[in-house]
Design a protein around this motif. Structure first.
Motif, PDB file in Angstrom:
ATOM      1  N   VAL A 158       0.839  -1.203   0.000  1.00 49.40           N
ATOM      2  CA  VAL A 158       0.000   0.000   0.000  1.00 49.40           C
ATOM      3  C   VAL A 158       0.876   1.257   0.000  1.00 49.40           C
ATOM      4  O   VAL A 158       0.560   2.246  -0.663  1.00 49.40           O
ATOM      5  CB  VAL A 158      -0.978  -0.019   1.197  1.00 49.40           C
ATOM      6  CG1 VAL A 158      -1.711   1.302   1.339  1.00 49.40           C
ATOM      7  CG2 VAL A 158      -1.985  -1.150   1.027  1.00 49.40           C
ATOM      8  N   SER A 159       2.010   1.194   0.720  1.00 48.66           N
ATOM      9  CA  SER A 159       2.875   2.377   0.787  1.00 48.66           C
ATOM     10  C   SER A 159       3.481   2.712  -0.570  1.00 48.66           C
ATOM     11  O   SER A 159       3.891   3.828  -0.828  1.00 48.66           O
ATOM     12  CB  SER A 159       3.990   2.170   1.823  1.00 48.66           C
ATOM     13  OG  SER A 159       4.955   1.269   1.298  1.00 48.66           O
ATOM     14  N   LYS A 160       3.539   1.720  -1.460  1.00 47.38           N
ATOM     15  CA  LYS A 160       4.124   1.957  -2.787  1.00 47.38           C
ATOM     16  C   LYS A 160       3.157   2.680  -3.718  1.00 47.38           C
ATOM     17  O   LYS A 160       3.483   2.963  -4.866  1.00 47.38           O
ATOM     18  CB  LYS A 160       4.513   0.615  -3.433  1.00 47.38           C
ATOM     19  CG  LYS A 160       5.676  -0.057  -2.762  1.00 47.38           C
ATOM     20  CD  LYS A 160       6.956   0.592  -3.220  1.00 47.38           C
ATOM     21  CE  LYS A 160       8.139   0.056  -2.459  1.00 47.38           C
ATOM     22  NZ  LYS A 160       9.326   0.899  -2.585  1.00 47.38           N
ATOM     23  N   GLY A 161       1.931   2.882  -3.256  1.00 48.79           N
ATOM     24  CA  GLY A 161       0.996   3.654  -4.072  1.00 48.79           C
ATOM     25  C   GLY A 161       0.078   2.778  -4.907  1.00 48.79           C
ATOM     26  O   GLY A 161       0.165   1.553  -4.883  1.00 48.79           O
ATOM     27  N   VAL A 162      -0.797   3.470  -5.656  1.00 52.36           N
ATOM     28  CA  VAL A 162      -1.842   2.743  -6.361  1.00 52.36           C
ATOM     29  C   VAL A 162      -1.277   1.960  -7.546  1.00 52.36           C
ATOM     30  O   VAL A 162      -1.459   0.747  -7.651  1.00 52.36           O
ATOM     31  CB  VAL A 162      -2.957   3.704  -6.830  1.00 52.36           C
ATOM     32  CG1 VAL A 162      -4.058   2.945  -7.563  1.00 52.36           C
ATOM     33  CG2 VAL A 162      -3.536   4.443  -5.635  1.00 52.36           C
ATOM     34  N   SER A 163      -0.556   2.656  -8.438  1.00 54.93           N
ATOM     35  CA  SER A 163      -0.077   1.921  -9.615  1.00 54.93           C
ATOM     36  C   SER A 163       1.160   1.090  -9.280  1.00 54.93           C
ATOM     37  O   SER A 163       1.285  -0.056  -9.703  1.00 54.93           O
ATOM     38  CB  SER A 163       0.200   2.874 -10.771  1.00 54.93           C
ATOM     39  OG  SER A 163       1.121   3.851 -10.352  1.00 54.93           O
ATOM     40  N   GLY A 164       2.073   1.673  -8.460  1.00 54.03           N
ATOM     41  CA  GLY A 164       3.330   0.977  -8.164  1.00 54.03           C
ATOM     42  C   GLY A 164       3.188  -0.110  -7.109  1.00 54.03           C
ATOM     43  O   GLY A 164       4.071  -0.969  -6.962  1.00 54.03           O
ATOM     44  N   GLY A 165       2.091  -0.102  -6.352  1.00 50.60           N
ATOM     45  CA  GLY A 165       1.924  -1.098  -5.286  1.00 50.60           C
ATOM     46  C   GLY A 165       0.711  -1.974  -5.532  1.00 50.60           C
ATOM     47  O   GLY A 165       0.820  -3.145  -5.913  1.00 50.60           O
ATOM     48  N   ILE A 166      -0.480  -1.366  -5.358  1.00 50.55           N
ATOM     49  CA  ILE A 166      -1.724  -2.146  -5.396  1.00 50.55           C
ATOM     50  C   ILE A 166      -1.946  -2.806  -6.762  1.00 50.55           C
ATOM     51  O   ILE A 166      -2.228  -3.997  -6.855  1.00 50.55           O
ATOM     52  CB  ILE A 166      -2.920  -1.226  -5.048  1.00 50.55           C
ATOM     53  CG1 ILE A 166      -2.744  -0.670  -3.627  1.00 50.55           C
ATOM     54  CG2 ILE A 166      -4.248  -1.957  -5.189  1.00 50.55           C
ATOM     55  CD1 ILE A 166      -3.765   0.384  -3.225  1.00 50.55           C
TER      56      ILE A 166
END
Ligand code: PFF
Length: 464
Positions: free
Chosen positions: A153-161
């Motif tokens: 989740v900390s990696k963000g929407v495109s880069g994580g989720i």
């Protein structure tokens, strides 16, 4: 602002992430046994009907509210100009925090079982209660699971989720197919399939209908703004109704497939099919043991890895809801917000972790007039999943139909899909969100509260 919040890079990314939220512990362990209890195929038909007729319109509404406002559930109601309705967003936040607090513990069991299977410890099933009482071990797996969730989740929407969903969802699908193929080769597999698919309508009672409804709603991650949040990251050019249909299909599909894996496993060893949570954690290890040393380790580890992956994409979405709130409303940078929220929820989950035998006061937490004795974990589940979610869904439907208004809702749906205007599908969604959803969700909420907290058995009164 939109660039700071991030967003899904593709329609497929959004669909996989939302389907990842939906596909979870609810599909893989809960669905097959609800089916078993509720008369096999008869339950399946009802479940399908509820998913498409009742839940799908609520999903469309949640995504539309999110995409229109590009905000978290609390901010979304405010941005539409209805400050008082932000309470629905807060209710969603509370549900998310509470559900994740215990869901993470069960996910930790699944992950712990994966490790035990790799070690060839098939006795773990017989020792299930000592396993859940061992709070140091379960606590360690819980920390790992929550930290993994927070990392993504900390990696963000495109880069994580989105990235996690694009890897995990196809893998999950391949794993489930592989396990089904193998399961079908086992002795008595087809007895299991028959049990799963041959309807017994005499088993359908008011209670079974009520469970099918609740199960459909929980399974699709509705009622707490998870899909408002994911919808807020969707591009204005995307077709909302089409995406919601794909998400519903994937969720229902995985639930349905899970039965083709579980029942052959269970029947191959001649084991009873009732037992819910226990069945996965208590019985399946001995099923895997029966497959022999090498195959047992492979199949057992694969199964619990599958369960962990399914849970992981759900915990990600549960954590994203309060995180998006902190980022949008409190202007806290995403990384910091994620870790603060994750640590907080982990702490909230500690009593749940200790309520399966370690601490007496939490194990025998309350004695409710209707529900009887509940441990802390089940009590939180009753409040958050069984009570708050239908209430949230009821309020979201009423808001969409009567406060935000169907005209505005329909304008948002037409963004990215002109063809929806004036179509039968749009008419159905409008009709359902105005009448069917408020009625049924309101009813579930009332039945749950009256039954559990006041011992007033409305279902028995209505259906005998
Ligand atoms: N849909 C998930 C499951 O079936 O396990 C649980 C869930 C996830 C419920 C996310 C609600 C939610 F927002």
């Amino acid at each position: 602002m939109a660039t700071q919040r991030g967003g899904f890079t593709s329609r497929l990314g959004f669909i996989l992430a939302a389907a990842g939220s939906a596909v979870g512990l609810g599909n893989i362990w809960k669905f097959p046994f609800e089916v078993g209890k509720g008369g096999g195929a008869a339950f399946v038909v009802m479940y399908l009907a509820f998913c498409f007729l009742l839940c799908f319109p609520v999903m469309v509404a949640e995504i539309a509210i999110g995409r229109k406002t590009q905000l978290n559930p609390v901010g979304a109601f405010k941005a539409l100009g209805y400050k008082n309705w932000a309470i629905v967003g807060y209710l969603g936040l509370a549900s998310g925090v509470l559900i994740l607090s215990f869901y993470n513990v069960v996910a930790a069991w699944a992950f712990g079982y994966f490790v035990e299977m790799l070690l060839g410890n098939f006795d773990i099933g017989r020792n299930f209660s000592s396993f859940t009482q061992d709070w140091i071990t379960v606590g360690s797996y819980s920390v790992i699971f929550m930290a993994g969730t927070a990392y993504v989740v900390s990696k963000g929407v495109s880069g994580g989720i989105e990235k996690a969903a694009k890897i995990l969802m196809p893998t999950l699908f391949v794993m489930i197919i592989a396990l089904i193929i193998y399961a079908l080769t086992l002795p008595h597999a087809w007895d299991g399939i028959r049990f799963y698919l041959v309807p017994d309508f005499s088993q359908i009672t008011g209670k079974v209908v009520y469970s099918a409804l609740g199960q459909a709603f929980f399974s699709l991650s509705l009622g707490m703004g998870a899909l408002i949040t994911y919808g807020s990251y969707v591009s204005k050019n995307d077709n909302i109704v089409g995406a919601a249909a794909s998400i519903t299909l994937m969720d229902v599909g995985v639930a349905f497939l899970a039965g083709f894996m579980i029942f052959p496993f269970v029947f191959s060893q001649g084991i009873e099919t009732d037992g819910g949570a226990g069945l996965i954690f208590v019985t399946l290890p001995s099923v895997f043991e029966g497959l022999g040393e090498v195959l047992g380790v492979i199949v057992g580890a694969l199964f619990f890895l599958l369960l962990s992956f399914a849970a992981f994409t759900s915990t990600i979405s549960l954590l994203e809801v309060p995180t998006a709130y902190m980022v949008d409303e409190k202007k806290i940078p995403r990384k910091k917000a994620t870790w603060i929220v994750a640590i907080f929820i982990f702490l909230v989950g500690i009593p749940s972790m200790l309520s399966t035998g370690s601490v007496d006061a939490l194990t025998h937490f309350v004695n409710l007039p209707g529900a009887g004795e509940k441990n802390f974990m089940d009590f939180v589940g009753l409040i958050a999943s069984d009570t708050f979610l239908p209430l949230g869904g009821f309020l979201i439907a009423v808001f969409t139909a009567y406060v935000w208004k169907k005209e505005n809702f329909n304008i948002e749906l037409a963004n990215g899909d002109e063809s929806i205007k004036g179509s039968w599908l749009q008419s159905y969604v409008d009709f359902a969100i105005s009448y069917i959803c408020p009625l049924l969700l309101g009813l579930i909420f009332i039945i749950t509260v009256m039954d559990n907290f006041f011992n007033v058995k409305i279902l028995t009164m209505l259906f005998g």
